[in-house]
Design a protein around this motif. Structure first.
Motif: not given
Lengths: 322, 229
Positions: A50-51, A54, A184, A187-189
């Motif tokens: 995911v990291t 993104v 995560i 941060y991602s949002s």
């Protein structure tokens, strides 16, 4: 439609890479276990995947925004001193404050990085009030970068070995700095929100490409547009840099690849394709950095540079930018 | 749009520390090809920038059709001397920018606008430029494209800052004839900043002359020599 075909192919590649990213690592645990979410290793790989996606998206969009801002295909996140600002913030958290006896959580260090990049951006915004020329702005950004780098050097000179090592490792870049899926998620949002904001402005970005004179004559508020681009790009870079380290080359290479595939600079499609390719390239680099057979993972920035630098040179020659 | 006029009421232009043109009072005739002449640094480009609202006028007011100018892009379209270089931008992309105010949020133009662009390109015999990259065009092709863009923007007045400065004689002639036909057939008012004597005397009907910090309107047949010597 040709465009639809491009999207389908790229999305398919992205999907395959996501699966590979879950399967591959220093150990192979078989297909079923690799997708069993109760497994700690699966969670780790999921957070990493995911990291990578993104961050790849965010850094690519910020690279595109900066290339549009300067109308210069060689602009990237490390220009303007924004990355350096984030690095300064992180250095304060990792070097200066521990010297004074204060130890911070990684979340607070990230926050310091964002503050650092934001300070540089504020300085840039203040200078844009008096400057109408993009090249001057670019030079001021570079100077700010040198300035912050020298402060970091002074800090490193007086610091102890272990803090310095921590900073060096951070500088190598990594998609495994945060493993908590909640952090995560936060941060991602923010990153996805910023990317969506830039998609809203595609029409302005197209106009901006025409140059200040033509853009103004077509009714564009050039200064305001410049503020918006700098703000979105610097927030993206600040957050990503303090989260995963200064990620090299993805930001500059991806918009080029997108424009080359599309043979167009119209921002709506270029941003969408950059998003997909950014995620693909980040995943490829991450998968290579932890190929099976290696006991340890390679430094991420070494991999992104080995792939990215020749790619940029090839693009420069191909587009006769020299 | 035919008889709406551009008026200057006591307009002084320049910068805080330097006034370039004092107290302009002018009622500009519509549907004419007008040459804007003056020595280098006399304020031709500054006059355009003031009209476009890029710099404020020091005193007075400029009106169009007796209204102050608010939406610049609906009154003026512009052609500048200097080329813009954009990677991955076709001739069609460039002409589409003329219709960008009607475009959807993605920056895509309507099918009707696209039809209009293509048919106008055919009239000017530049349809072969639509699929070319603008960075690959010759100076003459590029400037024709930019004139086409200015016309497609569908404004009553077109401002041109030395549009033919870099062109050879053949291309100059083509562009100049194109400007004449636009004034006649499409009722445009075109103001061209220029140093070209032949253009002023053979093509323009009127001249706006900047001399000793004043702007005056004259007939074009008096010739540049008598004005500046």
């Amino acid at each position: 439609m040709k465009a639809n075909k491009t999207y389908s192919v790229l999305l398919l590649i992205l999907f395959v890479l996501m699966v590979l990213s879950m399967l591959l690592g220093t150990v192979y645990k078989g297909f079923e276990q690799s997708f069993d979410l109760s497994n700690a290793m699966t969670q780790l790989r999921l957070s990493r995947t995911v990291t990578a996606i993104v961050v790849g998206i965010g850094i690519s969009v910020s690279g595109l925004l900066l290339q549009t801002l300067f109308r210069n295909p060689l602009a990237g996140p490390s220009v303007l001193g924004i990355s350096s600002g984030a690095t300064l913030g992180v250095s304060v958290g990792l070097l200066l404050l521990p010297m004074l006896g204060i130890t911070l959580s990684s979340f607070s260090v990230t926050l310091l990085g964002i503050i650092g990049s934001f300070c540089i951006t504020l300085m840039l915004l203040i200078t844009t009030r008096y400057i109408n020329n993009n090249n001057t702005l670019l030079i001021i950004g570079l100077m700010l970068g040198y300035f912050t780098s020298s402060i970091i050097n002074v800090l490193s000179f007086y610091t102890d070995k272990s803090s310095l090592q921590e900073l060096v490792f951070w500088g190598l870049g990594s998609f495994t700095k945060e493993i908590s899926l909640t952090t995560i998620g936060i941060y991602s949002s923010v990153i996805i929100l910023l990317v969506m904001c830039s998609i809203v402005f595609v029409k302005r970005l197209d106009l901006y490409l025409l140059g200040d004179n033509y853009a103004r004559a077509l009714g564009l508020n050039v200064k305001q547009t410049r503020y918006i681009i700098i703000l979105i790009a610097s927030l993206l870079i600040g957050l990503i840099t303090s989260w995963c380290g200064p990620i090299a080359f993805i930001g500059i290479a991806v918009p080029h690849i997108a424009r080359n595939i599309l043979k167009s600079s119209k921002h709506f499609n270029v941003i969408l394709i950059s998003i997909i390719i950014g995620a693909i390239l980040a995943l490829v680099c991450d998968i290579i950095s932890r190929l099976p057979g290696l006991d340890q993972t390679l430094p991420l920035n070494a991999v992104t540079s080995i792939i990215g630098a020749p790619l940029v040179i090839w693009i420069i020659f191909k587009n006769k930018l020299v | 749009m035919s008889n709406k006029r551009l008026k200057f009421n006591g307009v002084t232009i320049g910068y805080d520390n330097q006034t370039l043109i004092h107290n302009i009072n002018l009622d500009l005739p519509a549907n004419k090809l007008i040459g804007l002449v003056g020595e280098n640094g006399s304020g031709k480009t500054t006059l355009f920038n003031t009209l476009l609202g890029n710099i404020p006028s020091l005193t007075g007011q400029i009106t169009f059709n007796n209204q102050p100018i608010i939406e610049v892009e609906k009154i003026f379209s512009v052609v500048f001397t200097k080329r813009v270089s954009i990677q991955g931008f076709s001739g069609l992309d460039m002409l589409s920018m003329a219709k960008i105010t009607n475009a959807n949020w993605k920056g895509g133009i309507s099918p009707d606008d696209k039809k209009e662009i293509i048919s106008f390109a055919k009239t000017l015999v530049i349809e072969n430029l639509l699929n070319k990259q603008i960075n690959e065009l010759s100076d003459g092709q590029y400037q024709k494209l930019m004139v086409a863009k200015a016309v497609l923007q569908d404004t009553p007045i077109i401002l041109m800052d030395e549009p033919t400065a870099f062109l050879d004689i053949k291309n100059k002639k083509q562009i100049n004839n194109l400007l004449l036909s636009l004034v006649k057939d499409q009722n445009k008012t075109i103001i061209v900043s220029t140093h070209d004597e032949i253009f002023c005397t053979q093509y323009c009907e009127n001249l706006m002359v900047i001399k000793e910090n004043t702007l005056t309107l004259t007939e074009s047949n008096i010739g540049l020599q008598s004005i500046f010597e």
